[in-house]
Design a protein around this motif. Structure first.
Motif, PDB file in Angstrom:
ATOM      1  N   MET A  92       0.827  -1.204   0.000  1.00  0.00           N
ATOM      2  CA  MET A  92       0.000   0.000   0.000  1.00  0.00           C
ATOM      3  C   MET A  92       0.860   1.253   0.000  1.00  0.00           C
ATOM      4  O   MET A  92       1.986   1.253   0.498  1.00  0.00           O
ATOM      5  N   MET A  93       0.308   2.330  -0.572  1.00  0.00           N
ATOM      6  CA  MET A  93       1.045   3.582  -0.623  1.00  0.00           C
ATOM      7  C   MET A  93       1.158   4.167   0.776  1.00  0.00           C
ATOM      8  O   MET A  93       0.178   4.221   1.522  1.00  0.00           O
ATOM      9  N   SER A  94       2.328   4.598   1.128  1.00  0.00           N
ATOM     10  CA  SER A  94       2.566   5.178   2.447  1.00  0.00           C
ATOM     11  C   SER A  94       2.876   6.658   2.290  1.00  0.00           C
ATOM     12  O   SER A  94       3.746   7.042   1.502  1.00  0.00           O
ATOM     13  N   PHE A  95       2.161   7.487   3.052  1.00  0.00           N
ATOM     14  CA  PHE A  95       2.405   8.927   3.021  1.00  0.00           C
ATOM     15  C   PHE A  95       3.804   9.238   3.521  1.00  0.00           C
ATOM     16  O   PHE A  95       4.460  10.157   3.022  1.00  0.00           O
ATOM     17  N   GLU A  96       4.266   8.459   4.498  1.00  0.00           N
ATOM     18  CA  GLU A  96       5.615   8.676   5.027  1.00  0.00           C
ATOM     19  C   GLU A  96       6.664   8.429   3.947  1.00  0.00           C
ATOM     20  O   GLU A  96       7.679   9.137   3.876  1.00  0.00           O
ATOM     21  N   TRP A  97       6.417   7.427   3.083  1.00  0.00           N
ATOM     22  CA  TRP A  97       7.349   7.147   2.001  1.00  0.00           C
ATOM     23  C   TRP A  97       7.384   8.297   0.995  1.00  0.00           C
ATOM     24  O   TRP A  97       8.450   8.661   0.498  1.00  0.00           O
ATOM     25  N   ILE A  98       6.225   8.877   0.708  1.00  0.00           N
ATOM     26  CA  ILE A  98       6.181  10.001  -0.232  1.00  0.00           C
ATOM     27  C   ILE A  98       6.974  11.178   0.309  1.00  0.00           C
ATOM     28  O   ILE A  98       7.769  11.795  -0.404  1.00  0.00           O
ATOM     29  N   VAL A  99       6.765  11.483   1.595  1.00  0.00           N
ATOM     30  CA  VAL A  99       7.505  12.581   2.230  1.00  0.00           C
ATOM     31  C   VAL A  99       8.999  12.286   2.208  1.00  0.00           C
ATOM     32  O   VAL A  99       9.813  13.175   1.910  1.00  0.00           O
ATOM     33  N   SER A 100       9.358  11.051   2.496  1.00  0.00           N
ATOM     34  CA  SER A 100      10.777  10.671   2.505  1.00  0.00           C
ATOM     35  C   SER A 100      11.402  10.772   1.113  1.00  0.00           C
ATOM     36  O   SER A 100      12.522  11.271   0.958  1.00  0.00           O
ATOM     37  N   ILE A 101      10.659  10.324   0.104  1.00  0.00           N
ATOM     38  CA  ILE A 101      11.176  10.377  -1.272  1.00  0.00           C
ATOM     39  C   ILE A 101      11.378  11.817  -1.720  1.00  0.00           C
ATOM     40  O   ILE A 101      12.397  12.158  -2.333  1.00  0.00           O
ATOM     41  N   VAL A 102      10.406  12.668  -1.402  1.00  0.00           N
ATOM     42  CA  VAL A 102      10.512  14.080  -1.799  1.00  0.00           C
ATOM     43  C   VAL A 102      11.650  14.766  -1.066  1.00  0.00           C
ATOM     44  O   VAL A 102      12.448  15.504  -1.669  1.00  0.00           O
TER      45      VAL A 102
END
Length: 251
Positions: A1-11
């Protein structure tokens, strides 16, 4: 599943690469659209030149029209990704020209845009009422003067939405240029996803960036369209004088 924490980390970890990719995408799109519009404007105007009376000029114009038709139909009838491969790698094999990937990208987008803009301009010229051409000729204007002073100002305004749409298409179509190693947004996102193996989150960020760019361009173009349209209601500074007529009886 998509993780908001992963998006923040990637950005947070890769924002310079995202920013660089978005910048290259906009650079290619802006230059390609401007150069392509100039190419399309010239090609479209040439294709609407009336048939000359002299045989020599008529033959030259016919040859030029055939060349332009082949150019337009070829680049409108083939995918940009194939054009990129043929031009970038073919220029080295056929002509021993070692093109820079960014220069090749701008060249490809420009000539591709020019083919589409040529038909848009031609349609814009044809849409102008015939009476305006006749009126210009009646006051002694030749074809070039008629185009410059009467037709093209109207054509440019009429084709502005189509030009803006082509600009938005170019922003999205630059993604295919990753096949010749242009470090635009898609290429950078693919590199980021290859490092963290979070493809969904990485390309979700790319989707947001593409949307921000295209929507911003749409808003800017709508603003310029409203400016060119002018105000809907015109209020005259000088009001017409009111004359009151009175009947007088002679005594």
């Amino acid at each position: 599943m998509m993780s908001f924490e992963w998006i923040v980390s990637i950005v947070s970890d890769n924002w310079p690469m995202f920013l660089r990719g978005a910048g290259i995408t906009l650079l290619i799109s802006i230059i390609g659209t401007i150069v392509g519009s100039v190419i399309g404007l010239l090609a479209g105007v040439i294709r609407t030149i009336p048939v000359p009376e002299r045989a020599a000029k008529r033959i030259i114009l016919k040859v030029v029209n055939i060349i332009l038709s082949v150019y337009i139909e070829f680049f409108r009838g083939t995918p940009m990704i194939v054009q990129a491969m043929v031009i970038y790698y073919g220029s080295m094999l056929a002509f021993n020209i070692d093109m820079n990937a960014l220069v090749a990208a701008v060249f490809i987008v420009s000539i591709n845009t020019g083919a589409y803009m040529a038909e848009i301009v031609r349609g814009g010229v044809i849409s102008i009422e015939k009476g305006q051409f006749e009126a210009a000729q009646a006051i002694g204007m030749n074809h070039i003067q008629t185009m410059l002073h009467v037709v093209l100002p109207q054509v440019i305004r009429n084709i502005l939405p189509a030009t803006g749409n082509q600009f938005i298409i170019n922003i999205k179509d630059t993604s295919v240029l990753n096949v010749i190693s242009v470090s635009e947004l898609f290429f950078q996102t693919k590199s980021i996803a290859g490092n963290n193996f979070r493809y969904f989150e990485s390309f979700f960020v790319a989707c947001v960036l593409y949307f921000v760019m295209t929507y911003t361009v749409t808003l800017i173009l709508r603003y310029f369209e409203r400016k060119l349209d002018g105000p809907e209601n015109y209020s005259m500074i000088g009001q017409p004088a009111q004359v009151t007529l009175t009947n007088t009886k002679e005594s």
